[in-house]
Write an enzyme that holds these catalytic residues in place. Structure first.
Site, PDB file in Angstrom:
ATOM      1  N   PRO A  10      43.861  42.480  43.469  1.00 54.32           N
ATOM      2  CA  PRO A  10      43.315  43.822  42.981  1.00 54.32           C
ATOM      3  C   PRO A  10      42.506  43.954  41.857  1.00 54.32           C
ATOM      4  O   PRO A  10      42.437  43.200  40.828  1.00 54.32           O
ATOM      5  CB  PRO A  10      44.928  44.306  42.862  1.00 54.32           C
ATOM      6  CG  PRO A  10      45.814  43.175  42.500  1.00 54.32           C
ATOM      7  CD  PRO A  10      45.057  42.064  43.267  1.00 54.32           C
ATOM      8  N   ASN A  11      41.687  44.920  42.022  1.00 57.50           N
ATOM      9  CA  ASN A  11      40.694  45.322  40.986  1.00 57.50           C
ATOM     10  C   ASN A  11      39.500  44.620  40.682  1.00 57.50           C
ATOM     11  O   ASN A  11      38.617  45.029  39.921  1.00 57.50           O
ATOM     12  CB  ASN A  11      41.592  45.480  39.428  1.00 57.50           C
ATOM     13  CG  ASN A  11      42.827  46.576  39.608  1.00 57.50           C
ATOM     14  OD1 ASN A  11      42.401  47.853  40.111  1.00 57.50           O
ATOM     15  ND2 ASN A  11      43.877  46.232  39.101  1.00 57.50           N
ATOM     16  N   ARG A  18      34.323  46.908  35.538  1.00 55.47           N
ATOM     17  CA  ARG A  18      35.632  46.935  34.835  1.00 55.47           C
ATOM     18  C   ARG A  18      35.460  46.105  33.601  1.00 55.47           C
ATOM     19  O   ARG A  18      35.279  44.843  33.706  1.00 55.47           O
ATOM     20  CB  ARG A  18      36.638  46.117  35.942  1.00 55.47           C
ATOM     21  CG  ARG A  18      38.018  45.784  35.482  1.00 55.47           C
ATOM     22  CD  ARG A  18      38.453  44.876  36.399  1.00 55.47           C
ATOM     23  NE  ARG A  18      40.066  44.678  35.933  1.00 55.47           N
ATOM     24  CZ  ARG A  18      40.700  43.956  36.330  1.00 55.47           C
ATOM     25  NH1 ARG A  18      40.476  42.804  37.174  1.00 55.47           N
ATOM     26  NH2 ARG A  18      41.986  43.576  36.030  1.00 55.47           N
ATOM     27  N   TYR A  23      35.334  40.556  31.630  1.00 54.82           N
ATOM     28  CA  TYR A  23      35.343  40.124  33.072  1.00 54.82           C
ATOM     29  C   TYR A  23      33.613  39.793  33.150  1.00 54.82           C
ATOM     30  O   TYR A  23      33.159  39.226  34.327  1.00 54.82           O
ATOM     31  CB  TYR A  23      35.531  40.888  34.037  1.00 54.82           C
ATOM     32  CG  TYR A  23      37.257  40.913  34.027  1.00 54.82           C
ATOM     33  CD1 TYR A  23      38.237  39.798  34.174  1.00 54.82           C
ATOM     34  CD2 TYR A  23      37.875  42.194  33.660  1.00 54.82           C
ATOM     35  CE1 TYR A  23      39.466  39.869  34.025  1.00 54.82           C
ATOM     36  CE2 TYR A  23      39.231  42.439  33.653  1.00 54.82           C
ATOM     37  CZ  TYR A  23      39.759  41.326  33.655  1.00 54.82           C
ATOM     38  OH  TYR A  23      41.551  41.191  33.504  1.00 54.82           O
ATOM     39  N   ASN A  74      41.972  34.308  43.311  1.00 54.74           N
ATOM     40  CA  ASN A  74      42.394  34.939  42.041  1.00 54.74           C
ATOM     41  C   ASN A  74      43.277  36.169  42.362  1.00 54.74           C
ATOM     42  O   ASN A  74      42.666  37.104  42.872  1.00 54.74           O
ATOM     43  CB  ASN A  74      40.862  35.427  41.277  1.00 54.74           C
ATOM     44  CG  ASN A  74      41.275  35.998  40.035  1.00 54.74           C
ATOM     45  OD1 ASN A  74      42.343  36.334  39.808  1.00 54.74           O
ATOM     46  ND2 ASN A  74      40.149  36.541  39.212  1.00 54.74           N
ATOM     47  N   ALA A  77      46.336  40.702  38.939  1.00 54.27           N
ATOM     48  CA  ALA A  77      47.718  41.043  38.043  1.00 54.27           C
ATOM     49  C   ALA A  77      48.959  40.464  39.081  1.00 54.27           C
ATOM     50  O   ALA A  77      49.835  40.187  38.547  1.00 54.27           O
ATOM     51  CB  ALA A  77      47.933  42.456  37.841  1.00 54.27           C
ATOM     52  N   GLU A  98      44.044  28.215  41.966  1.00 56.00           N
ATOM     53  CA  GLU A  98      44.018  29.481  41.423  1.00 56.00           C
ATOM     54  C   GLU A  98      42.992  29.684  40.288  1.00 56.00           C
ATOM     55  O   GLU A  98      42.819  28.754  39.488  1.00 56.00           O
ATOM     56  CB  GLU A  98      45.441  29.709  40.838  1.00 56.00           C
ATOM     57  CG  GLU A  98      45.718  31.106  40.177  1.00 56.00           C
ATOM     58  CD  GLU A  98      46.915  31.332  39.594  1.00 56.00           C
ATOM     59  OE1 GLU A  98      48.010  31.037  40.441  1.00 56.00           O
ATOM     60  OE2 GLU A  98      47.321  31.565  38.787  1.00 56.00           O
ATOM     61  N   HIS A 100      41.213  32.370  37.169  1.00 52.22           N
ATOM     62  CA  HIS A 100      41.437  33.510  36.428  1.00 52.22           C
ATOM     63  C   HIS A 100      39.925  33.519  35.599  1.00 52.22           C
ATOM     64  O   HIS A 100      39.696  32.591  35.007  1.00 52.22           O
ATOM     65  CB  HIS A 100      42.115  33.661  35.555  1.00 52.22           C
ATOM     66  CG  HIS A 100      43.738  33.575  36.216  1.00 52.22           C
ATOM     67  ND1 HIS A 100      44.176  34.655  37.010  1.00 52.22           N
ATOM     68  CD2 HIS A 100      44.548  32.701  36.355  1.00 52.22           C
ATOM     69  CE1 HIS A 100      45.350  34.513  37.672  1.00 52.22           C
ATOM     70  NE2 HIS A 100      45.758  33.238  37.330  1.00 52.22           N
ATOM     71  N   ARG A 107      45.252  36.562  26.043  1.00 51.46           N
ATOM     72  CA  ARG A 107      45.661  37.936  26.051  1.00 51.46           C
ATOM     73  C   ARG A 107      46.991  38.268  26.063  1.00 51.46           C
ATOM     74  O   ARG A 107      47.797  37.862  25.325  1.00 51.46           O
ATOM     75  CB  ARG A 107      44.911  38.430  27.481  1.00 51.46           C
ATOM     76  CG  ARG A 107      43.362  38.048  27.719  1.00 51.46           C
ATOM     77  CD  ARG A 107      42.875  38.205  29.030  1.00 51.46           C
ATOM     78  NE  ARG A 107      42.970  39.955  29.194  1.00 51.46           N
ATOM     79  CZ  ARG A 107      42.608  40.460  30.415  1.00 51.46           C
ATOM     80  NH1 ARG A 107      42.442  39.661  31.175  1.00 51.46           N
ATOM     81  NH2 ARG A 107      42.693  41.744  30.073  1.00 51.46           N
TER      82      ARG A 107
HETATM   83  C1  DQA Z   1      42.877  37.933  35.961  1.00 51.78           C
HETATM   84  C2  DQA Z   1      43.540  38.151  34.978  1.00 51.78           C
HETATM   85  C3  DQA Z   1      44.688  38.926  35.473  1.00 51.78           C
HETATM   86  O1  DQA Z   1      45.875  39.131  34.261  1.00 51.78           O
HETATM   87  C4  DQA Z   1      44.391  40.439  35.593  1.00 51.78           C
HETATM   88  O2  DQA Z   1      45.231  41.260  35.788  1.00 51.78           O
HETATM   89  C5  DQA Z   1      43.162  40.374  36.324  1.00 51.78           C
HETATM   90  C6  DQA Z   1      41.982  39.430  36.377  1.00 51.78           C
HETATM   91  C7  DQA Z   1      41.388  37.252  35.525  1.00 51.78           C
HETATM   92  O3  DQA Z   1      40.512  36.802  36.355  1.00 51.78           O
HETATM   93  O4  DQA Z   1      40.983  36.967  34.284  1.00 51.78           O
HETATM   94  O5  DQA Z   1      43.130  41.360  37.222  1.00 51.78           O
HETATM   95  O6  DQA Z   1      43.174  37.258  37.008  1.00 51.78           O
END
Ligand code: DQA
Length: 146
Positions: A10-11, A18, A23, A74, A77, A98, A100, A107
């Site tokens: 998501p996102n 964003r 990011y 990835n 959240a 995984e 990030h 954070r």
């Molecule tokens: C994330 C870190 C997560 O906490 C966050 O909700 C994201 C992006 C990252 O790539 O740093 O959506 O996975």
């Protein structure tokens, strides 16, 4: 030829727009293009997908179970609370890394814990988009003796 699945949660469709201070400025399309190019140079291919929906991510994890040599994920959240994605990862036999983009440990506290990481081969955190490339390299070298 090895195929690696790359899933963004998501996102992450909002990459580049964003919170660019966290990011970066590259978009999801930029990322996916460079992963396709890099995989081709390594005589491999990637299948890249993104969804904002937990069930869709789970369906893809299952769907490619017999077709891919590994998964770069990835989960966004969902990382921090999705036992369903954790169980989906645990249900497949291919190796999973995984990623990030941000350093989640620097954070908010809720980002420090991953429910999915314990069922992965490993986790790459805080290296920006380079993390996806490193994960791809690691999965493609699986089984090498070196
Ligand atoms: C994330 C870190 C997560 O906490 C966050 O909700 C994201 C992006 C990252 O790539 O740093 O959506 O996975």
């Amino acid at each position: 030829m090895k195929t690696i699945l790359v899933l963004n949660g998501p996102n992450l469709n909002r990459l580049g727009l964003r919170e660019p201070g966290v990011y970066g400025h590259q978009t999801l399309v930029d990322l996916e293009n460079t992963l396709h190019e890099e995989a081709a140079k390594l005589n491999a291919q990637v299948i890249c997908k993104q969804s904002n929906h937990e069930g869709q991510l789970i369906d893809w994890i299952h769907e490619y179970a017999d077709d891919v040599a590994g998964l770069v994920i990835n989960p966004g959240a969902f990382t921090h609370y999705s036992y369903a994605i954790r169980d989906a990862i645990a249900s497949v036999s291919y190796p999973v890394i995984e990623v990030h983009i941000s350093n989640v440990h620097a954070r908010e506290t809720f980002r420090h814990h991953s429910v999915t990481a314990p069922v992965t081969k490993g986790q790459i955190v805080g290296l920006g988009l380079q993390g996806y490339h490193l994960a791809l390299l690691a999965l493609l070298s699986e089984g090498d003796k070196s």
